[in-house]
Design an enzyme around this catalytic site. Structure first.
Site, mmCIF file in Angstrom:
data_model
loop_
_atom_site.group_PDB
_atom_site.id
_atom_site.type_symbol
_atom_site.label_atom_id
_atom_site.label_comp_id
_atom_site.label_asym_id
_atom_site.label_seq_id
_atom_site.Cartn_x
_atom_site.Cartn_y
_atom_site.Cartn_z
ATOM 1 N N SER A 96 -11.190 -0.520 -1.629
ATOM 2 C CA SER A 96 -9.964 -0.449 -0.821
ATOM 3 C C SER A 96 -10.265 -0.623 0.659
ATOM 4 O O SER A 96 -9.437 -1.112 1.414
ATOM 5 C CB SER A 96 -9.298 0.922 -0.976
ATOM 6 O OG SER A 96 -8.440 0.953 -2.073
ATOM 7 N N HIS A 112 -3.844 6.405 2.827
ATOM 8 C CA HIS A 112 -4.507 5.184 2.375
ATOM 9 C C HIS A 112 -3.961 3.934 3.076
ATOM 10 O O HIS A 112 -4.724 3.085 3.551
ATOM 11 C CB HIS A 112 -4.338 5.084 0.854
ATOM 12 C CG HIS A 112 -5.142 4.008 0.199
ATOM 13 N ND1 HIS A 112 -4.707 2.706 0.102
ATOM 14 C CD2 HIS A 112 -6.346 4.038 -0.412
ATOM 15 C CE1 HIS A 112 -5.616 1.985 -0.549
ATOM 16 N NE2 HIS A 112 -6.621 2.766 -0.870
ATOM 17 N N ASP A 172 0.850 -1.197 0.000
ATOM 18 C CA ASP A 172 0.000 0.000 0.000
ATOM 19 C C ASP A 172 0.885 1.247 0.000
ATOM 20 O O ASP A 172 2.018 1.208 -0.482
ATOM 21 C CB ASP A 172 -0.926 -0.064 1.241
ATOM 22 C CG ASP A 172 -2.274 0.599 0.989
ATOM 23 O OD1 ASP A 172 -2.279 1.787 0.644
ATOM 24 O OD2 ASP A 172 -3.312 -0.066 1.143
#
Ligand SMILES: *[C@@H]1O[C@H](CO)[C@@H](O)[C@H](O)[C@H]1NC(C)=O
Ligand SMILES: *[C@@H]1O[C@H](CO)[C@@H](O)[C@H](O)[C@H]1NC(C)=O
Ligand SMILES: *[C@@H]1O[C@H](CO)[C@@H](O)[C@H](O)[C@H]1NC(C)=O
Ligand SMILES: *[C@@H]1O[C@H](CO)[C@@H](O)[C@H](O)[C@H]1NC(C)=O
Ligand SMILES: *[C@@H]1O[C@H](CO)[C@@H](O)[C@H](O)[C@H]1NC(C)=O
Ligand SMILES: *[C@@H]1O[C@H](CO)[C@@H](O)[C@H](O)[C@H]1NC(C)=O
Ligand SMILES: *[C@@H]1O[C@H](CO)[C@@H](O)[C@H](O)[C@H]1NC(C)=O
Length: 763
Positions: A545, A221, A142
């Site tokens: 996600s 994220h 990620d």
């Protein structure tokens, strides 16, 4: 816990400009299958030899073109090549595939209560000890991690498991003390990105955001996904006062290993493969990838995530991935049968904002903007305040510079959103703000449920509510409105529902394998964030996600209880126990229009944690099953042997890919009748008898042989066949289910069938 050095570094004085090659060359990945007994040194030497051969014998050029060697879990390398050199390389012995270094995109907590696991710190599924959670290591590929987040503290955690072979790679604002007993390892991969996007310094100089050349997360994220799956309990998690309360990840005692292969603009194949190669060697138990290729996806062995996850699976590591946020039929990605692919659903929490019109009528919208309007203001359609050369139609979408400041000032604007991914919802609120607007009602034709952090008081409404507001505005002399800040509301609508953006089946690469496999919460999820972005510690995001790490957390819980279960056994347990009903007992519906959802939306359904540890029977798939699958989709002996690293052969006529021992059953091309075979393995009580129960798809007869499966020992296997027979013509896919039932256990597979003669379109 001493914070590891948090330093915001802005590099201002960069002198070296990126040198652009004058001949067209780009980065290619050369994939060479499983690795034999060669050492890493041997492999590097061979890579240099291969590169020298395409560089006209010049070793120095060969070395300079080389970016990565993959030699831990599989073989290959990444290098800068011209198109001609790449095609020469593809012909060399030992090469399975050569593909350009493509960019992949990120598929951008209360959700765990909703899924059926309490909020307590030592989260356990009732009746099963999950003490072993602390031995489960989850690798996140990620954007890195913000290690100081309370979600990643290691208070009370035992020492790092001895099997761990990873490392804590230091870099910009990231020291070895940034790793702890929770975040046990961290690495970053930049070569593939840097080569494609000029140097990071260059983009840092031009860009506004800080990007750390280290495992530190600048985007948020990576911290969000890691904390969703494995974050510690935080008692005061909130986003601007919204959704406040205690929250934690699915498996709060499991360990986090960070592989930062994604940067601001995305993640490149060369870096992703390096991350997989290291993660497999480091000893992770699970890999979570909330990103994927654009749809339609390339063939499995031309895609870094499919390749990496194939080898991860061969090493007993389940890879959990997101299905994508395109939302249309056939748009699902991460299609390989060896991955667990997750679509997105809602939870039962909405962030609703009241809109009160001058006539007293009240409507509900969705928002994350906590800004207050002091008084009711004049409301007007953005199409009536068009400015410059923009037509009223163009201005109705509140495009940049399309509004007349004089006309917009002090007003609430009604803006449209087409639902296209290229239109930013937040940006529209910025456009209105720039034009002097004091509020916005956004009419979203597709997606009304994503709560958006608008920069002014604003709310999203659907087409229906939107036209009622427009009608009020059209028919009133001095129309006004007041938008209130949102409140978190529980249980106001049936849930889970399928998020409109969640990418859907059928599988565009291998129609015989249903994707996505399951859905999990992915709408308005609160989790840890990177303060480098907007100075936020927590943030609310939507996307597959966010649903992917919910599934990852569940996988960690199962792995903790059954450390020896194979990736396919864990996947089967989650899929066959999933539910296709919402919390009110009705069928799960799909946003935005509330139609009844089907397996192309949710795969096997929404996971039920209380059932996953006692699935009764599992559909296991071994290496040999995946070999047969590869043969069935057209791989020849040579490629098969390179990929698997043994002397496997495809045996004559391969069975259809429908015969892969998968927990769902798809027959996309039914002519007259067709029979598939499955094998189930008993993982429940030794002595058990299961009866087949079929809910046939419309117009299809389904015959299961035998009807009864009797087991007398743990691990015992039984084969059965399912024959589909056409009884009446149908145009499109039809859906049903097969369950094996015993006292308290139901082992369910969706049945997905389409007649061969129906229609010409492949999807
Ligand atoms: C929230 O909790 C963190 C640690 O868990 C603490 O550092 C912080 O001060 C708390 N904030 C508030 C507003 O209570
Ligand atoms: C904006 O609207 C005002 C009032 O109608 C008008 O005078 C002005 O020319 C417009 N400006 C632009 C840039 O369109
Ligand atoms: C309101 O007026 C606009 C033009 O200003 C028109 O496009 C729209 O269709 C009208 N809507 C309703 C619901 O009357
Ligand atoms: C081919 O047959 C052999 C012997 O029956 C078996 O071991 C092997 O798994 C088969 N190969 C594939 C790809 O199914
Ligand atoms: C399937 O079709 C074949 C011929 O096409 C026929 O012989 C057979 O009886 C059929 N089986 C079933 C179960 O209908
Ligand atoms: C199931 O079928 C496979 C191949 O079709 C066979 O090798 C295996 O022995 C069968 N297993 C059982 C339990 O009958
Ligand atoms: C489908 O099943 C029904 C009930 O078992 C049977 O009467 C019918 O003949 C079957 N149709 C076909 C085409 O096999």
């Amino acid at each position: 816990m001493a914070p590891c050095s948090v330093v915001f570094v802005f590099l201002l004085s960069i002198t070296v400009a990126a040198i652009r090659p004058c001949y067209p060359s780009q980065v290619y990945v050369v994939y060479m299958g499983s690795k034999g007994s060669q050492t890493a040194d041997d492999i590097l030497k061979q890579n240099h030899q291969m590169l020298t051969a395409v560089h006209g014998g010049r070793l120095d050029e060969a070395k300079a073109s080389h970016l990565y060697t993959y030699s831990n879990a599989f073989r290959g390398f990444a290098a800068k090549l011209s198109k001609e050199q790449a095609s020469k390389m593809a012909e060399m012995p030992g090469v399975v595939s050569v593909f350009p270094n493509l960019k992949r995109n990120l598929h951008t907590t209360h959700s765990w209560d909703f899924i059926g696991l309490g909020t307590n710190e030592e989260m356990e599924i009732p009746g099963f000890s999950t003490k072993n959670q602390e031995n489960i290591i989850i690798g996140f590929i990620d954007t890195g991690i913000w290690p100081e987040s309370p979600s990643f503290n290691d208070v009370g955690m035992p020492p790092v498991p001895s099997k761990w072979k990873g490392q804590c790679q230091t870099g910009e604002s990231f020291t070895v003390s940034c790793c702890n007993k929770k975040v046990i390892g961290a690495r970053y991969y930049l070569s593939g990105y840097e080569t494609e996007e000029e140097s990071l310094e260059e983009s840092m100089k031009s860009g506004k955001t800080v990007k750390y050349k280290s495992p530190r997360d600048s985007s948020g994220h990576g911290s969000h996904t890691a904390s969703t799956a494995a974050g510690r309990y935080v008692n005061n998690m909130t986003y601007n006062g919204l959704g406040a309360g205690g929250a934690r990840g699915g498996a709060p005692m499991s360990r986090i290993a960070v592989y930062k292969a994604c940067w601001d603009s995305g993640c490149y194949d060369a870096d992703l493969l390096a991350a997989f190669d290291d993660a497999i060697r480091d000893g992770v138990d699970i890999i979570s990838v909330s990103l994927g290729p654009n749809s339609p996806q390339e063939d499995y062995f031309y895609d870094a995530i499919s390749i990496g996850s194939f080898h991860a699976t061969s090493h007993g590591i389940l890879v959990v991935s997101s299905a994508g946020n395109v939302g249309t039929r056939g748009s699902a990605t991460n299609l390989a049968p060896w991955m667990l692919t997750v679509g997105a659903s809602s939870t039962d929490r909405e962030f609703t904002s009241s809109i009160v019109l001058g006539n007293g009528k009240k409507f509900m919208g969705e928002s994350l903007s906590s800004l207050k309007m002091n008084k009711a203001s004049r409301i007007i359609s953005a199409s009536d305040v068009n400015g410059g050369y923009f037509t009223p139609y163009q201005s109705s979408f509140c495009l940049d510079s399309s509004l007349n400041r004089t006309k917009a000032r002090g007003k609430i604007l009604i803006c449209h959103h087409s639902g296209s991914a290229s239109e930013s919802r937040v940006e529209k609120s910025m456009v209105v703000k720039k034009a002097g607007g004091v509020g916005m009602i956004m009419i979203d034709e597709v997606e009304t449920d994503v709560a958006v952090p608008f920069v002014i008081p604003a709310a999203t409404v659907g087409k229906g509510v939107g036209s009622r507001i427009l009608s009020y505005v059209n028919h009133t002399r001095n129309p006004t409105a007041l938008i209130f800040p949102p409140k978190a509301v529980l249980g106001s609508r049936a849930a889970p529902r399928i998020a409109a953006f969640s990418s859907k089946g059928p599988n565009s690469l291998t129609t015989e394998i249903l994707k996505p496999d399951i859905v999990a919460p992915g709408l308005n999820i609160l989790a840890a964030w990177s303060p480098a972005d907007n100075n936020l510690k927590y943030n609310i995001l939507s996307g597959t996600s966010m649903s992917c790490p919910h599934a990852t957390g569940l996988v960690a819980l199962i792995k903790a209880v059954y450390p020896h279960w194979t990736p396919s056994a864990i996947k089967s347990a989650i899929m066959t126990t999933a539910s296709v009903l919402d919390k009110n007992g009705g069928g799960i519906t799909a946003d935005p229009k509330g139609r009844l959802a089907n397996p192309f939306d949710y795969g096997s359904g929404f996971p039920v944690p209380s059932r996953v540890l006692d699935p009764g029977l599992i559909y296991d798939a071994q290496a040999s099953d995946y070999k047969a699958f590869l043969c069935s989709i057209g791989y020849d002996d040579k490629s098969l042997q390179l990929i698997t690293g043994d002397s496997s052969k495809c045996n004559g006529s391969s069975p259809s890919p429908s015969n892969l021992n998968y927990p769902s059953i798809t027959v996309p091309n039914l002519k007259g009748n067709y029979t598939i075979t499955r094998t189930v393995t008993n993982v429940g009580i030794p002595s058990a008898t299961y009866q087949a129960q079929v809910s046939p798809p419309t117009g299809i007869n389904v015959t299961v042989v035998p009807q009864i499966l009797s087991f007398s020992s743990y691990g015992q296997k039984h084969n059965f066949t399912v024959t589909f027979t056409t009884t009446s013509p149908s145009k499109d896919y039809v859906f049903g289910s097969l369950s094996w039932k015993t006292d308290n256990i139901k082992v369910t597979s969706p049945l997905v069938v389409r007649l061969a003669s129906s229609g010409s379109s492949f999807l």
